[in-house]
Design an enzyme around this catalytic site. Structure first.
Site, short mmCIF file in Angstrom:
data_model
loop_
_atom_site.label_atom_id
_atom_site.label_comp_id
_atom_site.label_asym_id
_atom_site.label_seq_id
_atom_site.Cartn_x
_atom_site.Cartn_y
_atom_site.Cartn_z
N GLU A 268 0.83 -1.21 0.00
CA GLU A 268 0.00 0.00 0.00
C GLU A 268 0.87 1.26 0.00
OE1 GLU A 268 -2.97 -0.56 3.13
OE2 GLU A 268 -4.23 -1.57 1.67
N ASP A 362 -8.35 -9.15 3.21
CA ASP A 362 -8.23 -8.06 4.20
C ASP A 362 -9.42 -8.04 5.15
OD1 ASP A 362 -7.54 -5.80 5.56
OD2 ASP A 362 -8.08 -4.41 3.97
N GLU A 390 -13.67 -3.05 11.03
CA GLU A 390 -13.50 -2.17 9.88
C GLU A 390 -14.50 -2.48 8.77
OE1 GLU A 390 -9.55 -2.45 8.34
OE2 GLU A 390 -9.91 -0.95 6.79
C1 GCV Z 1 -3.11 -0.10 8.58
C2 GCV Z 1 -6.49 -1.95 4.96
C3 GCV Z 1 -6.96 -0.78 5.78
C4 GCV Z 1 -5.80 0.14 6.16
C5 GCV Z 1 -4.76 -0.70 6.92
C6 GCV Z 1 -4.34 -1.86 6.01
C7 GCV Z 1 -3.33 -2.74 6.71
O1 GCV Z 1 -6.04 -1.53 3.73
O2 GCV Z 1 -7.94 -0.05 5.07
O3 GCV Z 1 -6.28 1.17 6.98
O4 GCV Z 1 -3.66 0.09 7.27
O5 GCV Z 1 -5.47 -2.63 5.67
O6 GCV Z 1 -3.77 -3.70 7.34
O7 GCV Z 1 -2.16 -2.47 6.64
#
Ligand code: GCV
Length: 705
Positions: A268, A362, A390
């Site tokens: 990311e 995820d 989330e």
């Molecule tokens: C900590 C997803 C979430 C992000 C998170 C990422 C991860 O993409 O939306 O907020 O970032 O997972 O677990 O690294």
């Protein structure tokens, strides 16, 4: 005016006693004055806590706390303990180390607070995982990564003054056996390692230490460059190696029992070893080498997926239209962690642990387990779960996650024949690595009741209990938590427990059933947006690339003729998943593009089954609401009403999900909703108009759907 003052004076005592949920499950009546003695008569902060907890809450005969170093206690390890004796004549708790006594004390109090028979005890306990860690996704400063958690509770701006809540937090963790906390977000700022930040970390570490909770930090891989001013962060560069060693030395001079680093790299858009043509193993090992002299560990995250090619990714889209070059079968995000890490098995130092999310994508409402579990033999793997909801309705929906986690722990990887569950591959049963660990993303914020939703406290509790012993049932954990948090009255506990046990499956049914995934709303991750397709945004962030609905059917083909994701699993699971007829229906759309007229086990065609499942989720949610309403007289009105309100929203959201998904998928299936099911109440075009801002307002309660 006089009348108002009078009224306030009368109401004040009641108002101040209002139940706010701040006490979590730590509600045992105090003032017991129990006799507690220790042998040898040592006064350490940890032993003193064990003693004080028992002295103030234990309501039986004398308790003896003994540090003993015999073979049995050695076998149980430093966190383990033995409890023998009887409430009427006296109890002995034995451990080889002080933390064992602390955990033993909490165990005894839990037995008392859940009304267990405390006669002729003979309990031997040791945790399944050595490291049992909460990951706090707080940023420096310290706002939150996600709205799912509300505001930070570390309150770093007030340090070195500390919040009294820190003590309750530490106590709550110790009471369920959690022994570590990563204080900051894996999307870490290099500034986390400045002297000023480390001083604050030390304040927290000093407060948590007596409760045997170690502090860890997420670090940014480019820190040597960004913070240290070096020209590179190449893990094989000798100045970089020295820089990390220097940082480790400084950290340990402040915090001698510092736990170690958590690292999100090459994921990311975060920097990582790939930026220098190095591997994840090169990256992890440079940190591991620096921490090794102090017994620190590196938790290296396997949550990786490459930027879509060509070009760099842009969060909000950009000039590049990725959809033109992106081929789903070649770029399946679910396959990437396995492809990147399997070739590195055996190349990590023994104080590196790979932190792997439970599923391959995820933290979706339901995912099959990540195929890395069981497959990596030479590298210690630690599961990463998500307590923070989330993708499960945030702090608004009530979803008891122990049921989800049990499904994960008990999934059979077949890595060493039948019965090689995920739990056994990670807890040293099958692969006896030097250290075993588990982590979960915390749902703890600055709310008075910690987790926003009162029922969500149960997930913090459940994670601790399962990290200690993943063989406990979700039923037992819910039972304990309800008794300690609300009431021991079975007329309340039994129906409330049934509600809790139903919430996860119900939420999956009304949101992303039958293996659907990643069809939630853009950015907020709250509510449905299966139509979401934003030009220029990387495809693996967009719902349309996960459900792939068309006039033939819906679902992601990960069979051997699709992205071949099934091939990452062991036989015979691989073949079972690959065959649309044998693939478990709960994962059908995860592994297959299912034709609308496919015959399901129920005898219905797939389209009808999809409609039925969504409707079932809605019906079950309404039923849960009714069942909760019947519990009004058993508990305080504050927590009852707050939960009632949230369940009402969850029911409304169930309808939102059902209508959005069924009406949208109907534009492809071109089939009628089975006549015996309820008609939609919302209009698809109206639902499509709900924008980010509206969802934020729905979340903060200033707008109704
Ligand atoms: C900590 C997803 C979430 C992000 C998170 C990422 C991860 O993409 O939306 O907020 O970032 O997972 O677990 O690294």
């Amino acid at each position: 005016m006089k009348k108002i003052i009078f009224l306030l004076l009368v109401l004040l005592p009641f108002l101040s006693n209002a139940e706010d949920g701040s006490k979590l499950w730590l509600r045992a009546e105090t003032g017991s004055n129990a006799t507690v003695t220790t042998t040898p008569n040592r006064q350490t902060p940890t032993i003193n806590i064990a003693k004080q907890e028992l002295e103030s809450q234990w309501k039986g005969a004398r308790v003896q706390l003994n540090i003993v170093n015999n073979a049995e206690l050695q076998r149980l390890g430093k966190d383990g303990y033995l409890i023998t004796g009887n409430k009427l004549t006296g109890i002995t708790i034995q451990a080889s180390a002080e933390q064992g006594l602390l955990y033993g004390a909490y165990h005894l109090l839990r037995l008392q607070e859940t009304g267990k028979d405390i006669g002729a005890l003979n309990i031997a306990e040791s945790p399944k995982y050595d490291l049992r860690i909460l990951n706090h996704w707080e940023n420096l400063g310290w706002a939150f990564e996600s709205a799912s958690v509300g505001r930070s509770f570390w309150r770093s701006e007030e340090m070195p003054q500390i919040s009294s809540r820190l003590n309750v937090y530490a106590r709550a963790n110790a009471s369920v056996g959690l022994n570590g906390a990563v204080l900051n977000n894996p999307n870490a700022s290099p500034d986390m390692l400045t002297r000023e930040s480390l001083q604050k970390v030390k304040v927290i570490a000093d407060e948590l230490r007596p409760y045997n909770v170690k502090v860890y930090l997420s670090v940014n891989f480019a820190s040597p460059k960004e913070l240290g001013g070096l020209p590179t962060a190449d893990p094989l560069d000798k100045d970089v190696i020295e820089w990390w060693k220097g940082r480790a030395k400084e950290i340990y001079s402040l915090i001698p029992d510092f736990g170690g680093f958590l690292v999100k790299a090459d994921s990311e858009s975060l920097p990582g070893p790939h930026d220098y043509g190095r591997t994840h193993a090169d990256g992890a090992n440079v940190l591991a080498e620096a921490l090794k002299p102090y017994n620190g560990v590196v938790m290296w995250r396997a949550f990786v997926y490459n930027p879509s090619e060509p070009g760099t990714y842009s969060e909000y889209g950009g000039s590049q239209d990725y959809s033109l070059t992106y081929k789903t079968s070649e770029k399946d995000r679910a396959n990437q962690a396995y492809s990147e890490f399997m070739p590195l098995d055996g190349k990590f130092m023994d104080n590196v642990i790979l932190q792997v999310k439970n599923g391959p994508i995820d933290f979706q409402p339901r995912e099959p387990f990540s195929p890395l579990f069981g497959a990596m033999k030479e590298t210690a793997l630690m599961p990463e779960l998500q307590i923070m909801q989330e993708y499960l309705g945030n702090r608004i929906h009530s979803v008891f996650l122990a049921t989800q986690w049990k499904e994960f722990f008990e999934s059979d990887t077949y890595c060493a024949g039948k019965g090689s569950t995920v739990a056994k591959t990670t807890d040293k049963t099958i692969y006896p690595h030097k250290v075993s660990a588990i982590a979960a993303v915390a749902n703890i914020g600055n709310d008075v009741n910690w987790t926003g939703n009162h029922l969500s406290q149960a997930n913090w509790y459940a994670f601790g209990r399962l990290a200690w012993n993943h063989e406990l049932s979700a039923d037992q954990i819910a039972d304990e938590w309800l008794q300690m948090t609300f009431s021991q009255n079975p007329a309340f506990v039994n129906p409330a427990k049934e509600i809790m046990l139903d919430t996860w499956e119900t939420t999956v049914s009304f949101s992303q059933p039958l293996g659907l995934h990643h069809i939630f709303a853009w950015r907020t991750h709250y509510g449905p947006e299966p139509w979401c397709d934003i030009p220029g945004v990387r495809p693996d962030w967009l719902p349309v690339n996960y459900h792939l609905a068309n006039d033939i059917g819906v679902g992601y083909d990960r069979s051997v003729t699709g992205s071949n994701g099934v091939n990452q699993y062991f036989s015979p699971l691989r073949e079972e998943l690959n065959n649309i007829k044998t693939c478990p229906e709960k994962f059908l759309l995860w592994f297959h593009h299912v034709p609308w007229d496919f015959h399901m086990k129920s005898g219905r065609i797939f389209w009808d089954e999809l409609c039925y499942t969504y409707q079932q989720g809605v019906d079950q949610m309404r039923d849960i609401q009714k069942r909760w309403d019947r519990l009004e007289n058993f508990i305080d009105s504050e927590r009852f009403l707050d939960t009632q309100y949230r369940l009402k929203i969850q029911s409304r959201d169930a309808l939102w999900w059902r209508d959005a998904c069924i009406l949208y998928f109907q534009t492809f299936s071109q089939r009628p909703i089975p006549y015996e099911l309820e008609r939609p109440v919302y209009d698809l075009e109206e639902l499509k108009q709900i924008k980010l801002l509206d969802i934020n307002n729905i979340l903060n309660g200033s707008r109704q759907l």
